[in-house]
Motif scaffolding. Structure first.
Motif, mmCIF file in Angstrom:
data_model
loop_
_atom_site.group_PDB
_atom_site.id
_atom_site.type_symbol
_atom_site.label_atom_id
_atom_site.label_comp_id
_atom_site.label_asym_id
_atom_site.label_seq_id
_atom_site.Cartn_x
_atom_site.Cartn_y
_atom_site.Cartn_z
ATOM 1 N N VAL A 179 0.840 -1.202 0.000
ATOM 2 C CA VAL A 179 0.000 0.000 0.000
ATOM 3 C C VAL A 179 0.874 1.251 0.000
ATOM 4 O O VAL A 179 0.588 2.226 -0.713
ATOM 5 C CB VAL A 179 -0.953 -0.010 1.206
ATOM 6 C CG1 VAL A 179 -1.710 1.312 1.307
ATOM 7 C CG2 VAL A 179 -1.940 -1.166 1.099
ATOM 8 N N ALA A 180 1.951 1.223 0.766
ATOM 9 C CA ALA A 180 2.879 2.358 0.762
ATOM 10 C C ALA A 180 3.458 2.569 -0.634
ATOM 11 O O ALA A 180 3.620 3.715 -1.085
ATOM 12 C CB ALA A 180 4.000 2.125 1.772
ATOM 13 N N THR A 195 3.620 11.560 2.119
ATOM 14 C CA THR A 195 3.608 11.569 3.580
ATOM 15 C C THR A 195 2.849 10.370 4.117
ATOM 16 O O THR A 195 3.269 9.730 5.098
ATOM 17 C CB THR A 195 2.976 12.878 4.096
ATOM 18 O OG1 THR A 195 3.758 13.993 3.625
ATOM 19 C CG2 THR A 195 2.938 12.905 5.619
ATOM 20 N N ARG A 196 1.728 10.028 3.501
ATOM 21 C CA ARG A 196 0.982 8.837 3.911
ATOM 22 C C ARG A 196 1.840 7.583 3.757
ATOM 23 O O ARG A 196 1.819 6.691 4.612
ATOM 24 C CB ARG A 196 -0.287 8.700 3.072
ATOM 25 C CG ARG A 196 -1.369 9.730 3.404
ATOM 26 C CD ARG A 196 -2.531 9.599 2.437
ATOM 27 N NE ARG A 196 -3.610 10.525 2.762
ATOM 28 C CZ ARG A 196 -4.677 10.718 1.998
ATOM 29 N NH1 ARG A 196 -4.796 10.044 0.844
ATOM 30 N NH2 ARG A 196 -5.617 11.566 2.354
ATOM 31 N N ALA A 197 2.584 7.526 2.671
ATOM 32 C CA ALA A 197 3.454 6.360 2.460
ATOM 33 C C ALA A 197 4.500 6.267 3.567
ATOM 34 O O ALA A 197 4.780 5.178 4.083
ATOM 35 C CB ALA A 197 4.120 6.446 1.094
ATOM 36 N N ILE A 242 3.456 4.823 6.813
ATOM 37 C CA ILE A 242 3.342 3.364 6.808
ATOM 38 C C ILE A 242 4.717 2.706 6.867
ATOM 39 O O ILE A 242 4.954 1.770 7.626
ATOM 40 C CB ILE A 242 2.584 2.890 5.552
ATOM 41 C CG1 ILE A 242 1.156 3.455 5.549
ATOM 42 C CG2 ILE A 242 2.553 1.368 5.478
ATOM 43 C CD1 ILE A 242 0.407 3.199 4.245
ATOM 44 N N VAL A 243 5.636 3.216 6.041
ATOM 45 C CA VAL A 243 6.988 2.644 5.947
ATOM 46 C C VAL A 243 7.997 3.773 6.093
ATOM 47 O O VAL A 243 8.088 4.643 5.223
ATOM 48 C CB VAL A 243 7.192 1.919 4.604
ATOM 49 C CG1 VAL A 243 8.614 1.393 4.502
ATOM 50 C CG2 VAL A 243 6.200 0.779 4.437
ATOM 51 N N LYS A 244 8.744 3.769 7.178
ATOM 52 C CA LYS A 244 9.699 4.851 7.439
ATOM 53 C C LYS A 244 11.139 4.491 7.074
ATOM 54 O O LYS A 244 12.013 5.366 7.093
ATOM 55 C CB LYS A 244 9.649 5.251 8.914
ATOM 56 C CG LYS A 244 8.314 5.823 9.363
ATOM 57 C CD LYS A 244 8.380 6.271 10.813
ATOM 58 C CE LYS A 244 7.027 6.809 11.280
ATOM 59 N NZ LYS A 244 6.623 8.009 10.534
ATOM 60 N N ASN A 245 11.383 3.231 6.783
ATOM 61 C CA ASN A 245 12.765 2.792 6.577
ATOM 62 C C ASN A 245 13.108 2.534 5.114
ATOM 63 O O ASN A 245 14.047 1.808 4.807
ATOM 64 C CB ASN A 245 13.047 1.538 7.405
ATOM 65 C CG ASN A 245 12.170 0.357 7.002
ATOM 66 O OD1 ASN A 245 11.218 0.522 6.232
ATOM 67 N ND2 ASN A 245 12.493 -0.829 7.497
#
Length: 269
Positions: free
Chosen positions: A113-114, A138-140, A143-146
């Motif tokens: 989804v990200a 930003t929404r992505a 969800i996934v910061k790395n």
């Protein structure tokens, strides 16, 4: 938050990087493995890969094929293939809208989804809707910061909006995750140049070229920096190198245009 929609950073960034923005940002198998029916058969997964390939190489044919597949129950892979075809056709706003809807409805895992949101953000960016692009990127990241690529994508949006310091912040996060990420270094060099921090820009570019001496994106940017510093011969050398190694590409065309502009200005001085 993006406050000033502007195309300055897009014009100043490497054309080759911009041209690559319609690339797929997540693997086709990812949706296939997380479909609500427990997964796709090998034949269906191959159909998905073939559809995406056609969508990029022959987008009109790909669009028709994807629509037919969707209408026959192709599910998320078919809907995604439709959106990729639209991106390849240059219909960025429609592609972004479809990708947003797909991300909202998706039964795939959070990472996929990200990826959908990231690609929607790229499409909104190419449609010059920076507000929506920033929103999706930003929404992505929520969800996934790395994933360094997600930070780079949002940095590009911020740079296009003239928010160069915020862009650098995102690029720094990408480089914390992957210190030798050449795209992040090149984008950061462009941002430093726009802030007139030419020494920092040159440091980033030289770091790229130390890893990849033939990187045409970095050579193009170094040519820009040489030109600003009045080192016309060095600028010409870098831009000619770009043309020689990537003739017929957007970055080579930009290098030719820069040489022509430099020569006109030199003659008038």
């Amino acid at each position: 938050m993006v406050r000033r929609p502007a195309r300055t950073f897009l014009r100043q960034a490497s054309p080759l990087l911009i041209a690559g923005m319609i690339a797929i940002v997540f693997a086709p198998d990812a949706i296939a493995q997380t479909e609500s029916n427990g997964g796709m058969t090998n034949e269906e997964a191959q159909q998905y890969k073939d559809c995406l390939k056609l969508a990029q190489l022959k987008p009109e044919d790909g669009f028709e094929s994807a629509i037919a597949w969707r209408d026959m129950g192709g599910g998320e892979p078919a809907r995604h293939c439709v959106a990729v075809s639209l991106m390849s056709l240059g219909k960025f706003e429609e592609a972004a809208t479809r990708l947003d809807a797909l991300a909202q409805d998706s039964t795939a895992d959070r990472g996929v989804v990200a990826g959908m949101l990231a690609q929607a953000g790229q499409a909104w960016m190419l449609a010059n809707n920076l507000e929506f692009a920033w929103r999706d990127q930003t929404r992505a990241l929520e969800i996934v910061k790395n994933d360094p690529q997600l930070w780079i994508d949002r940095a590009m949006v911020l740079g296009m909006a003239g928010e160069y310091w915020e862009s650098i912040d995102d690029l720094n996060k990408a480089l914390d995750l992957e210190p030798d990420q050449t795209d992040a270094l090149i984008y950061r060099a462009t941002a430093w140049r726009m802030l007139k921090s030419y020494d920092l820009a040159m440091t980033d570019i030289e770091n790229v070229l130390a890893q990849e001496p033939g990187n045409v994106q970095a050579l193009f940017e170094r040519g820009n920096l040489h030109r600003i510093q009045g080192e016309n011969d060095l600028a010409r050398r870098d831009w000619l190198n770009v043309i020689e190694n990537s003739n017929g590409t957007p970055v080579a065309d930009a290098a030719k245009a820069n040489i022509e502009k430099m020569d006109v200005r030199t003659e008038s001085e």
